[in-house]
Write a protein that holds these residues in place. Sequence first.
Motif, PDB file in Angstrom:
ATOM      1  N   PHE A  25       0.829  -1.195   0.000  1.00  0.00           N
ATOM      2  CA  PHE A  25       0.000   0.000   0.000  1.00  0.00           C
ATOM      3  C   PHE A  25       0.870   1.255   0.000  1.00  0.00           C
ATOM      4  N   ALA A  26       0.446   2.246  -0.790  1.00  0.00           N
ATOM      5  CA  ALA A  26       1.194   3.499  -0.895  1.00  0.00           C
ATOM      6  C   ALA A  26       0.810   4.424   0.255  1.00  0.00           C
ATOM      7  N   VAL A  27       1.784   4.768   1.081  1.00  0.00           N
ATOM      8  CA  VAL A  27       1.574   5.666   2.209  1.00  0.00           C
ATOM      9  C   VAL A  27       2.424   6.909   1.963  1.00  0.00           C
ATOM     10  N   ALA A  28       1.779   8.060   1.995  1.00  0.00           N
ATOM     11  CA  ALA A  28       2.425   9.312   1.611  1.00  0.00           C
ATOM     12  C   ALA A  28       2.774  10.153   2.835  1.00  0.00           C
ATOM     13  N   HIS A  29       3.981  10.750   2.807  1.00  0.00           N
ATOM     14  CA  HIS A  29       4.388  11.676   3.872  1.00  0.00           C
ATOM     15  C   HIS A  29       4.199  13.111   3.388  1.00  0.00           C
ATOM     16  N   ARG A  30       3.429  13.878   4.170  1.00  0.00           N
ATOM     17  CA  ARG A  30       3.170  15.280   3.840  1.00  0.00           C
ATOM     18  C   ARG A  30       4.004  16.171   4.745  1.00  0.00           C
ATOM     19  N   PRO A  31       4.980  16.884   4.188  1.00  0.00           N
ATOM     20  CA  PRO A  31       5.857  17.706   5.030  1.00  0.00           C
ATOM     21  C   PRO A  31       5.115  18.825   5.751  1.00  0.00           C
ATOM     22  N   ARG A  32       4.015  19.312   5.166  1.00  0.00           N
ATOM     23  CA  ARG A  32       3.287  20.412   5.808  1.00  0.00           C
ATOM     24  C   ARG A  32       2.749  20.002   7.170  1.00  0.00           C
ATOM     25  N   TYR A  33       2.322  18.744   7.281  1.00  0.00           N
ATOM     26  CA  TYR A  33       1.755  18.264   8.540  1.00  0.00           C
ATOM     27  C   TYR A  33       2.669  17.263   9.245  1.00  0.00           C
ATOM     28  N   ASP A  34       3.742  16.848   8.591  1.00  0.00           N
ATOM     29  CA  ASP A  34       4.636  15.818   9.108  1.00  0.00           C
ATOM     30  C   ASP A  34       3.838  14.578   9.514  1.00  0.00           C
ATOM     31  N   ASP A  35       2.998  14.107   8.583  1.00  0.00           N
ATOM     32  CA  ASP A  35       2.190  12.923   8.867  1.00  0.00           C
ATOM     33  C   ASP A  35       2.278  11.942   7.697  1.00  0.00           C
ATOM     34  N   TRP A  36       1.770  10.730   7.934  1.00  0.00           N
ATOM     35  CA  TRP A  36       1.694   9.693   6.911  1.00  0.00           C
ATOM     36  C   TRP A  36       0.237   9.336   6.696  1.00  0.00           C
TER      37      TRP A  36
END
Length: 294
Positions: A25-36
Amino acid sequence: MADSPDLIRAAGALLWRDGPDGPEFAVAHRPRYDDWSFPKGKLDRGEHVLRAAVREIEEETGLVPRLGRRLPTAEYRHGDRPKQVDYWAARPVAEAAFTPNEEVDALAWLPAGEAEARLSYRHDADLLRAFLDGPSRTWPLMIVRHGSAGDKRGWREPDELRPLDEAGRAEAAVLAALLHAYGPARVLGSATARCLETVLPYARRVRADVVTDAAFTVGETGPERARERMLELLGDGVPTVVCTHGENVSELVTGLCRELGEKVPDDPGLRKGEFWVAHIGEGSLAALERHAPR
């Protein structure tokens, strides 16, 4: 929540692929929120939710998705506003190297256990479990009611020649993109101008032939024959678009649900230009969704 004027609408997908030991499964890291999280994003003004889901996946991952079955909608608060995110299962059409961007700076393909541990939010973990509880591979059976074709009372020529009007042609153009979100499919239709014109833009987009079928043609056979023909298609397992008339739609949807042991929708009919998507997997109706062209 859906009636709130402050509602934030978003769409996304649980993007998966075959791995050496099962699905990844593709899990994305968003730098704006520092979340996955799973790929998703807000709808643009006036944008259809299906177009938004496809666009957001492409923008965040660089992958072109093919939507599969509908997954549970997530509803939660984003600051002081309610937020609703519609999700689908999806697979990439082709593999491609990920390029970091402003919204997503890392993309990890993980097996289920590692993906769940990496996710930052409970609603994403719930989404993953919902996917695992159903069939991973499904195929779509899309039932389309033809677009607007004017007032038949004013049409003096043979009814099968009555074409789409201006609004119907606009609906057909929009439908081509919406149906394409589920990938290429064979195209069957009533042998009437209005049905053929409704699916012609989609057929050209996926380079498919449009095959007329008397079973779906009003005046040739009745709704019962249309239902019987649709049930024959279930045995093929081939992604299919069927364009027919309002007189047939309710019978098709009701027959499909009863055949597969699922609850019939309160309103199984469609308005002109609308469509149902039945996701079939492992001999069951994995999901059923209804869409309007706008």
